[in-house]
Design a protein around this motif. Sequence first.
Motif, short mmCIF file in Angstrom:
data_model
loop_
_atom_site.label_atom_id
_atom_site.label_comp_id
_atom_site.label_asym_id
_atom_site.label_seq_id
_atom_site.Cartn_x
_atom_site.Cartn_y
_atom_site.Cartn_z
N ASN A 1 0.87 -1.17 0.00
CA ASN A 1 0.00 0.00 0.00
C ASN A 1 0.91 1.23 0.00
N GLU A 2 0.84 2.02 -1.06
CA GLU A 2 1.78 3.14 -1.22
C GLU A 2 1.57 4.21 -0.16
N ARG A 3 0.32 4.48 0.19
CA ARG A 3 0.02 5.56 1.12
C ARG A 3 0.17 5.12 2.58
N GLN A 4 -0.20 3.87 2.88
CA GLN A 4 -0.13 3.35 4.24
C GLN A 4 0.58 1.99 4.20
N PRO A 5 1.91 1.98 4.16
CA PRO A 5 2.65 0.73 3.98
C PRO A 5 2.31 -0.36 5.00
N ARG A 6 2.12 0.01 6.26
CA ARG A 6 1.84 -1.00 7.28
C ARG A 6 0.44 -1.58 7.15
N MET A 7 -0.44 -0.85 6.50
CA MET A 7 -1.82 -1.29 6.36
C MET A 7 -1.93 -2.55 5.50
N ALA A 8 -1.09 -2.67 4.49
CA ALA A 8 -1.21 -3.77 3.54
C ALA A 8 -1.09 -5.12 4.23
N GLY A 9 -0.12 -5.28 5.12
CA GLY A 9 0.05 -6.54 5.81
C GLY A 9 -1.14 -6.89 6.68
N ARG A 10 -1.72 -5.90 7.34
CA ARG A 10 -2.89 -6.14 8.18
C ARG A 10 -4.08 -6.60 7.34
N LEU A 11 -4.29 -5.96 6.21
CA LEU A 11 -5.40 -6.35 5.34
C LEU A 11 -5.18 -7.75 4.77
N ALA A 12 -3.94 -8.07 4.42
CA ALA A 12 -3.64 -9.40 3.89
C ALA A 12 -3.93 -10.47 4.93
N ARG A 13 -3.61 -10.21 6.19
CA ARG A 13 -3.88 -11.20 7.25
C ARG A 13 -5.37 -11.39 7.44
N LEU A 14 -6.14 -10.30 7.41
CA LEU A 14 -7.60 -10.42 7.52
C LEU A 14 -8.15 -11.29 6.40
N TYR A 15 -7.60 -11.10 5.21
CA TYR A 15 -8.07 -11.84 4.04
C TYR A 15 -7.72 -13.32 4.16
N THR A 16 -6.45 -13.64 4.43
CA THR A 16 -6.03 -15.04 4.48
C THR A 16 -6.59 -15.76 5.69
N ASP A 17 -6.94 -15.03 6.75
CA ASP A 17 -7.51 -15.67 7.95
C ASP A 17 -8.98 -16.04 7.79
N GLY A 18 -9.59 -15.72 6.65
CA GLY A 18 -10.97 -16.16 6.44
C GLY A 18 -11.82 -15.30 5.54
N LEU A 19 -11.52 -14.01 5.43
CA LEU A 19 -12.35 -13.14 4.60
C LEU A 19 -12.25 -13.47 3.11
N PHE A 20 -11.24 -14.24 2.72
CA PHE A 20 -11.13 -14.61 1.30
C PHE A 20 -12.36 -15.39 0.82
N ARG A 21 -13.02 -16.07 1.74
CA ARG A 21 -14.22 -16.84 1.35
C ARG A 21 -15.36 -15.93 0.96
N HIS A 22 -15.29 -14.64 1.31
CA HIS A 22 -16.33 -13.68 0.94
C HIS A 22 -15.97 -12.90 -0.32
N ASP A 23 -14.81 -13.18 -0.88
CA ASP A 23 -14.35 -12.47 -2.08
C ASP A 23 -15.10 -13.00 -3.30
N PRO A 24 -15.83 -12.15 -4.02
CA PRO A 24 -16.56 -12.61 -5.22
C PRO A 24 -15.64 -13.27 -6.24
N ASN A 25 -14.40 -12.80 -6.37
CA ASN A 25 -13.48 -13.40 -7.32
C ASN A 25 -13.07 -14.81 -6.89
N TYR A 26 -12.89 -15.01 -5.59
CA TYR A 26 -12.55 -16.34 -5.09
C TYR A 26 -13.72 -17.30 -5.33
N ARG A 27 -14.92 -16.84 -5.04
CA ARG A 27 -16.08 -17.71 -5.26
C ARG A 27 -16.22 -18.05 -6.74
#
Length: 261
Positions: free
Chosen positions: A69-95
């Motif tokens: 994340n160019e504007r908030q570098p530390r934010m990217a890792g936090r969002l990635a963890r939320l995604y891989t910890d379970g939110l990926f199942r709600h991703d329309p592209n994953y489905r």
Amino acid sequence: MSDPSAADCPLPADWPSLLGAVAACVDALGDPAFETHLLALLRDTARIEQCMIFAYDDEDGVDCLLAANERQPRMAGRLARLYTDGLFRHDPNYRGLRRAGDDAPRVGLAPMQAEAMTAAYRGHLFAFPDLVDKVALTLREAEVAYTLNLYRGRDTGPFSAADLAGLDAMAPLLASLIRRHYATARPASQQPSAEEAAVLAPLSERERQLCLFLLRGHTLKTAAAELDIALSTAETYRKRAYAKLGVPSKARLVALCRRDS
């Protein structure tokens, strides 16, 4: 969105200016510097603010390969963890990847599907980091699928029709770069780095070997084949190793090794 492999898909109007960035990506394939050059190419192409690359295996597992994340570098890792910890199942592209049949396009580009997102997915991954638009490139392989997710924030605004057309034209190139860089496992004989050795020290020899294969880009299936063990045995080694290290996924294992480095 049209099939990005179509011959009549127009290139960005300023495509000659992108050739230097493309060449830098090609030169850096297999090298850690590749990701820096890929991000530069994507920013030049469509002024992205955030980029995520995820890999999905046939065991309902997901790993984050790149989070920036160019504007908030530390934010990217936090969002990635939320995604891989379970939110990926709600991703329309994953489905969509899970439902795709054998005749589905190997490479596809999809704009943001806000109407298909759950409130939790949109709230955590878009509203909280102040992102307003997304386009995803999906790449389907035999044992793994990848998504390249590109985002815009409020300051830059949504992707324009020209931005989407440019990414559509670049999709085959981007897919090839991602496939060649991430899908090729590093040599099995490669010795662990000092950081990897320190992280994997609590493991048994077989658990350590399996984790090294996973860290070098292997799937659990190919790692089992390299170690000449049954897939069920590899699953047991992985489960024990992750429990000892306190990680729930390969993404966390990779992050643990990178953090210690």
